[in-house]
Write a protein that holds these residues in place. Structure first.
Motif, short mmCIF file in Angstrom:
data_model
loop_
_atom_site.label_atom_id
_atom_site.label_comp_id
_atom_site.label_asym_id
_atom_site.label_seq_id
_atom_site.Cartn_x
_atom_site.Cartn_y
_atom_site.Cartn_z
N ILE A 150 -21.27 -75.00 38.78
CA ILE A 150 -22.72 -74.51 38.24
C ILE A 150 -23.39 -74.25 39.37
N LYS A 151 -24.28 -73.30 39.05
CA LYS A 151 -25.29 -72.94 40.21
C LYS A 151 -26.81 -73.57 39.86
N LEU A 152 -26.88 -74.56 39.32
CA LEU A 152 -28.29 -75.17 38.95
C LEU A 152 -28.20 -76.61 39.27
N GLY A 153 -29.37 -77.22 39.78
CA GLY A 153 -29.65 -78.35 40.16
C GLY A 153 -30.84 -79.26 39.32
N PRO A 154 -31.22 -80.09 40.00
CA PRO A 154 -32.38 -80.89 39.19
C PRO A 154 -33.69 -80.09 39.42
N TRP A 155 -34.61 -80.41 38.72
CA TRP A 155 -35.86 -79.60 38.75
C TRP A 155 -35.74 -77.90 38.63
N LYS A 156 -36.43 -77.37 39.79
CA LYS A 156 -36.33 -76.08 39.79
C LYS A 156 -35.41 -75.66 40.78
N PHE A 157 -34.67 -76.36 41.31
CA PHE A 157 -33.62 -75.85 42.49
C PHE A 157 -32.27 -75.40 41.73
N ASN A 158 -31.96 -74.15 42.30
CA ASN A 158 -30.85 -73.50 41.85
C ASN A 158 -30.51 -72.51 43.06
N GLY A 159 -29.16 -71.79 42.85
CA GLY A 159 -28.83 -70.79 43.42
C GLY A 159 -27.52 -71.08 44.64
N LEU A 160 -27.27 -72.41 44.27
CA LEU A 160 -26.07 -72.79 45.45
C LEU A 160 -24.77 -72.72 44.77
N PRO A 161 -23.71 -72.35 45.75
CA PRO A 161 -22.37 -72.24 44.73
C PRO A 161 -21.58 -73.63 44.11
N GLY A 162 -22.35 -74.30 44.00
CA GLY A 162 -21.94 -75.66 43.30
C GLY A 162 -23.10 -76.69 42.95
N ALA A 163 -22.79 -77.73 42.13
CA ALA A 163 -23.76 -78.64 41.82
C ALA A 163 -24.45 -79.40 42.85
N ILE A 164 -25.98 -79.30 42.74
CA ILE A 164 -26.72 -79.89 43.81
C ILE A 164 -26.54 -81.61 43.43
N LEU A 165 -26.01 -82.31 44.36
CA LEU A 165 -25.91 -84.30 43.76
C LEU A 165 -26.81 -84.70 44.65
N GLN A 166 -27.41 -84.10 45.77
CA GLN A 166 -28.42 -84.69 46.40
C GLN A 166 -29.38 -83.63 47.08
N ILE A 167 -30.78 -84.06 46.78
CA ILE A 167 -31.61 -83.21 47.63
C ILE A 167 -32.88 -83.99 48.10
N TYR A 168 -33.30 -83.72 49.03
CA TYR A 168 -34.60 -84.44 49.36
C TYR A 168 -35.63 -83.56 50.55
N ASP A 169 -36.81 -83.97 50.50
CA ASP A 169 -37.70 -83.16 51.48
C ASP A 169 -37.72 -84.03 52.82
N GLU A 170 -38.18 -83.29 53.76
CA GLU A 170 -38.08 -83.52 55.22
C GLU A 170 -38.93 -85.25 55.43
N THR A 171 -40.00 -85.55 54.50
CA THR A 171 -40.85 -86.68 54.54
C THR A 171 -40.00 -87.67 53.94
N GLY A 172 -39.02 -87.29 53.11
CA GLY A 172 -38.45 -88.58 52.42
C GLY A 172 -39.03 -89.12 51.04
N SER A 173 -40.22 -88.19 50.90
CA SER A 173 -41.04 -88.67 49.64
C SER A 173 -40.75 -88.22 48.48
N PHE A 174 -39.99 -87.03 48.48
CA PHE A 174 -39.45 -86.58 47.14
C PHE A 174 -38.00 -86.33 47.29
N SER A 175 -37.24 -86.95 46.29
CA SER A 175 -35.73 -87.05 46.43
C SER A 175 -35.10 -86.98 45.06
N TRP A 176 -33.84 -86.25 44.85
CA TRP A 176 -32.95 -86.61 43.70
C TRP A 176 -31.54 -86.90 44.01
N SER A 177 -31.10 -88.13 43.69
CA SER A 177 -29.89 -88.43 44.12
C SER A 177 -28.96 -88.69 42.74
N ILE A 178 -27.80 -88.27 42.77
CA ILE A 178 -26.73 -88.25 41.42
C ILE A 178 -26.59 -89.90 41.23
N THR A 179 -26.51 -90.17 39.96
CA THR A 179 -26.31 -91.42 39.42
C THR A 179 -24.98 -91.35 38.59
#
Length: 253
Positions: A150-179
């Motif tokens: 799938i090419k969708l991820g959490p929130w508004k993230f999209n466009g990668l050739p697979g499911a996003i299982l983890q994503i975070y910003d460089e400050t570590g303040s904003f993150s999404w991790s698969i459960t």
């Protein structure tokens, strides 16, 4: 008769199409949420978050008796905020709130410029590849798996050739991790109420910030009336700090 037989055979195939439900642990600065990405094979998919906990305020008293107070204006009600992806359209619909009014704001489907890196790591039972991007004011690192097509991820993230299982910003303040990831044979539908106001993302951002700043002013006034010295700061946007129309206006200047 042949058309009727065709419809009877086709309908069960639609209802049994394979879908994905991916759950995330979400950290948005001081807020914690649960995120749910529902990816359907047919007309539309969607993502929503629900609140786990929130911190309303942080207060510090300096030696000169000045009160430094930071307000975190998270919603006290456990409201769901949705991103609705129309598979055949170039528009992203966001179901959100302006104070207590539930509304829809729309925007052009974000086209995210990913930089694929030659790095991998394992998340759960999936081998994931690394990608980075700059999106609306923040630098993000994502880990995605091509084992989940799938090419969708959490929130508004999209466009990668697979499911996003983890994503975070460089400050570590904003993150999404698969459960949790699961495949289901029946699709979960999302129906938008017909009477909701529909506005553009830009109009929503402008009205929302005006409302938030007004609320902060009212809260600060309570402390001023008690004799405290309060220094005002503007509403913090959170995960989106810079929008496309602002970047274009800056270029013109």
């Amino acid at each position: 008769m042949k058309k009727l037989i065709y419809l009877l055979l086709f309908c069960p195939l639609v209802s049994l199409s394979q879908s994905y439900i991916i759950e995330y642990d979400v950290s948005l600065n001081v807020l914690r949420r649960s995120g749910y990405l529902i990816v359907n094979n047919t007309e539309e998919s969607f993502y929503y978050e629900t609140m786990i906990e929130e911190k309303n305020e942080n207060k510090k008293k300096d030696e000169d008796e000045t009160v430094n107070k930071t307000f975190f204006l998270g919603k006290s009600k456990n409201r769901k905020r949705y991103q609705l992806y129309k598979n055949q359209k170039d528009t992203l619909f966001n179901v959100d709130y302006l104070e207590d009014e539930k509304i829809i704001n729309y925007e052009k489907f974000p086209r995210i410029d990913w930089q694929i890196k030659n790095e991998t790591k394992k998340i759960e039972d999936y081998i994931c590849n690394k990608a980075t991007t700059f999106f609306r004011g923040r630098n993000y690192t994502a880990w995605y798996s091509t084992d989940i097509p799938i090419k969708l991820g959490p929130w508004k993230f999209n466009g990668l050739p697979g499911a996003i299982l983890q994503i975070y910003d460089e400050t570590g303040s904003f993150s999404w991790s698969i459960t949790k990831i699961k495949q289901v044979k029946t699709e979960e539908k999302f129906i938008i109420e017909n009477d909701l106001k529909i506005i553009s993302l830009r109009e929503f951002v402008e009205k929302n910030e005006k409302s938030k700043n007004s609320k902060t002013d009212r809260m600060m006034l309570k402390f001023v009336n008690r004799g405290s010295e309060v220094v005002k700061s503007e509403y913090n946007r959170g995960r989106e700090t810079k929008f496309e129309w602002e970047i274009e206006e800056t270029k013109k200047d």
